[in-house]
Design an enzyme around this catalytic site. Structure first.
Site, PDB file in Angstrom:
ATOM      1  N   ASP A  45       0.837  -1.207   0.000  1.00 38.69           N
ATOM      2  CA  ASP A  45       0.000   0.000   0.000  1.00 38.69           C
ATOM      3  C   ASP A  45       0.872   1.257   0.000  1.00 38.69           C
ATOM      4  O   ASP A  45       0.530   2.263  -0.639  1.00 38.69           O
ATOM      5  CB  ASP A  45      -0.900   0.012   1.242  1.00 38.69           C
ATOM      6  N   GLY A  46       1.997   1.178   0.722  1.00 33.95           N
ATOM      7  CA  GLY A  46       2.915   2.322   0.783  1.00 33.95           C
ATOM      8  C   GLY A  46       3.442   2.674  -0.607  1.00 33.95           C
ATOM      9  O   GLY A  46       3.643   3.849  -0.921  1.00 33.95           O
ATOM     10  N   ASP A 150      -2.640  13.743  22.383  1.00 35.97           N
ATOM     11  CA  ASP A 150      -1.450  13.427  21.575  1.00 35.97           C
ATOM     12  C   ASP A 150      -1.556  13.970  20.155  1.00 35.97           C
ATOM     13  O   ASP A 150      -0.565  14.352  19.545  1.00 35.97           O
ATOM     14  CB  ASP A 150      -1.260  11.897  21.498  1.00 35.97           C
TER      15      ASP A 150
HETATM   16  P1  NAD Z   1       3.736   1.073   5.108  1.00 38.73           P
HETATM   17  O1  NAD Z   1       3.631   1.026   3.651  1.00 38.73           O
HETATM   18  O2  NAD Z   1       4.609   0.116   5.812  1.00 38.73           O
HETATM   19  O3  NAD Z   1       2.254   0.988   5.692  1.00 38.73           O
HETATM   20  C1  NAD Z   1       2.049   0.652   7.004  1.00 38.73           C
HETATM   21  C2  NAD Z   1       0.913  -0.366   7.039  1.00 38.73           C
HETATM   22  O4  NAD Z   1      -0.310   0.318   6.757  1.00 38.73           O
HETATM   23  C3  NAD Z   1       1.045  -1.488   6.022  1.00 38.73           C
HETATM   24  O5  NAD Z   1       0.694  -2.702   6.638  1.00 38.73           O
HETATM   25  C4  NAD Z   1       0.025  -1.116   4.949  1.00 38.73           C
HETATM   26  O6  NAD Z   1      -0.527  -2.231   4.253  1.00 38.73           O
HETATM   27  C5  NAD Z   1      -1.031  -0.465   5.806  1.00 38.73           C
HETATM   28  N1  NAD Z   1      -1.913   0.418   5.051  1.00 38.73           N
HETATM   29  C6  NAD Z   1      -1.576   1.504   4.310  1.00 38.73           C
HETATM   30  N2  NAD Z   1      -2.673   2.029   3.761  1.00 38.73           N
HETATM   31  C7  NAD Z   1      -3.716   1.265   4.174  1.00 38.73           C
HETATM   32  C8  NAD Z   1      -5.111   1.308   3.970  1.00 38.73           C
HETATM   33  N3  NAD Z   1      -5.659   2.285   3.245  1.00 38.73           N
HETATM   34  N4  NAD Z   1      -5.892   0.377   4.572  1.00 38.73           N
HETATM   35  C9  NAD Z   1      -5.357  -0.596   5.347  1.00 38.73           C
HETATM   36  N5  NAD Z   1      -4.045  -0.693   5.576  1.00 38.73           N
HETATM   37  C10 NAD Z   1      -3.240   0.242   5.003  1.00 38.73           C
HETATM   38  O7  NAD Z   1       4.194   2.463   5.661  1.00 38.73           O
HETATM   39  P2  NAD Z   1       4.112   3.860   5.001  1.00 38.73           P
HETATM   40  O8  NAD Z   1       4.574   3.861   3.617  1.00 38.73           O
HETATM   41  O9  NAD Z   1       4.766   4.795   5.947  1.00 38.73           O
HETATM   42  O10 NAD Z   1       2.534   4.076   4.971  1.00 38.73           O
HETATM   43  C11 NAD Z   1       1.967   5.144   5.568  1.00 38.73           C
HETATM   44  C12 NAD Z   1       0.664   4.696   6.141  1.00 38.73           C
HETATM   45  O11 NAD Z   1       0.914   3.904   7.287  1.00 38.73           O
HETATM   46  C13 NAD Z   1      -0.095   5.873   6.645  1.00 38.73           C
HETATM   47  O12 NAD Z   1      -0.912   6.425   5.638  1.00 38.73           O
HETATM   48  C14 NAD Z   1      -0.877   5.307   7.799  1.00 38.73           C
HETATM   49  O13 NAD Z   1      -2.216   5.032   7.469  1.00 38.73           O
HETATM   50  C15 NAD Z   1      -0.196   4.009   8.131  1.00 38.73           C
HETATM   51  N6  NAD Z   1       0.174   4.070   9.536  1.00 38.73           N
HETATM   52  C16 NAD Z   1      -0.511   3.289  10.396  1.00 38.73           C
HETATM   53  C17 NAD Z   1      -0.260   3.367  11.753  1.00 38.73           C
HETATM   54  C18 NAD Z   1      -1.027   2.481  12.693  1.00 38.73           C
HETATM   55  O14 NAD Z   1      -1.847   1.680  12.208  1.00 38.73           O
HETATM   56  N7  NAD Z   1      -0.834   2.636  13.979  1.00 38.73           N
HETATM   57  C19 NAD Z   1       0.719   4.230  12.255  1.00 38.73           C
HETATM   58  C20 NAD Z   1       1.401   5.022  11.343  1.00 38.73           C
HETATM   59  C21 NAD Z   1       1.118   4.947   9.978  1.00 38.73           C
END
Ligand code: NAD
Length: 266
Positions: A45-46, A150
């Site tokens: 997804d990233g 936060d």
């Molecule tokens: P990444 O690509 O490793 O993504 C992190 C995780 O989020 C992966 O498992 C990915 O499949 C999942 N993800 C991304 N978009 C998604 C969606 N629309 N629905 C379900 N899962 C999804 O890391 P990155 O490139 O830094 O991606 C950034 C995204 O990571 C941010 O947009 C944010 O949504 C997500 N994120 C999640 C958390 C959390 O769940 N606590 C914390 C920080 C960031």
């Protein structure tokens, strides 16, 4: 048709990228990184988030499709072993286009005429550069609450399964033009009050955050994180632009939710 490929840059994704590029060129498609009509994202997804931001200036003319080389993704929902089937579909069939809503984020700065506007596919988060974020939350011109905690996360419907879900937000079907505000650890006691529940705002509604303490904030737009100094306000609306995904087979959103979070073998 003109195409581009975005790879996560690991060995498997790069190998699939070279193979897909070869097949699509053999089928008569033209590799064009500047003005692609279809962008194939290979990784997770990233990777698709990166592709989206690379081509966000031409969303009307570009459709996205994703192969995952790790676990099933929400945007990257084709398996690596289906790559040949997918490229044949891209080259030979008319595809259906599915559009999802986006979030528009505008940051206004103190003592500056200019503002910065961003589009988010998943979400935008705001945290203080100090310990506690203190902002006034305004909905459609009316003061709603003073938030202390936060941070806050405003997500799109397709981003509701990402960070928003980890914050206890609802999963929203991407056919709904909406945005969702979720709290990150709000301070709630006899002195300080927030609503304590995620808010789902429809199209044409506006949410404005105004700093009460400290004008410097860490803001994320999907995977991008930046420190914004001297912020006067941050505005969120459902964007007029939409992201377009190329669909070659049905894969309903709720099935993706089920397969990602419940069980993929049933
Ligand atoms: P990444 O690509 O490793 O993504 C992190 C995780 O989020 C992966 O498992 C990915 O499949 C999942 N993800 C991304 N978009 C998604 C969606 N629309 N629905 C379900 N899962 C999804 O890391 P990155 O490139 O830094 O991606 C950034 C995204 O990571 C941010 O947009 C944010 O949504 C997500 N994120 C999640 C958390 C959390 O769940 N606590 C914390 C920080 C960031």
């Amino acid at each position: 048709m003109k195409f581009a490929i975005q790879s996560r840059n690991d060995q498997l994704s790069n190998r699939l990228m070279e193979e897909a590029k070869g097949y699509l060129t053999d089928f008569g498609l033209v590799f064009d990184e500047d003005e692609p009509e279809i962008v194939l994202s290979i990784g997770g997804d990233g990777t698709l988030l990166h592709a989206f931001h690379k081509y966000q200036h031409r969303l009307q003319d570009t459709a996205f499709v994703g192969i995952h080389t790790g676990h099933l993704g929400f945007y990257a929902d084709w398996k690596p072993e289906e790559m040949e089937k997918l490229v044949i579909s891209i080259a030979r069939t008319e595809y259906e286009v599915i559009e999802y809503p986006l979030l528009e984020v505008t940051i206004n700065y103190r003592n500056l005429e200019k503002s910065a506007t961003y589009l988010a596919l998943n979400e935008s988060t705001i945290k203080s550069s100090e310990v506690t974020l203190v902002v006034d939350v305004e909905l459609n011109g009316e003061h709603f609450e003073r938030f202390r905690g936060d941070g806050l996360c405003m997500s799109t419907p397709s981003g509701s399964t990402a960070y928003n879900k980890a914050l206890g937000g609802a999963i929203i079907h991407p056919s709904l033009p909406a945005m969702q505000l979720a709290e990150m650890a709000s301070i709630n006691n006899r002195v300080f009050r927030t609503v304590g529940a995620p808010l789902v705002l429809p199209n044409h509604h506006k949410c404005v955050l105004t700093p009460v303490k400290g004008p410097d904030f860490m803001l994320t737009i999907d995977h991008l994180q930046l420190l914004h100094k001297d912020v006067k306000s941050v505005e969120y609306v459902v964007a007029q632009e939409r992201v377009r995904f190329a669909r070659f087979r049905p894969f309903p959103f709720w099935k993706r939710v089920h397969d990602s979070f419940i069980d993929s073998d049933i």
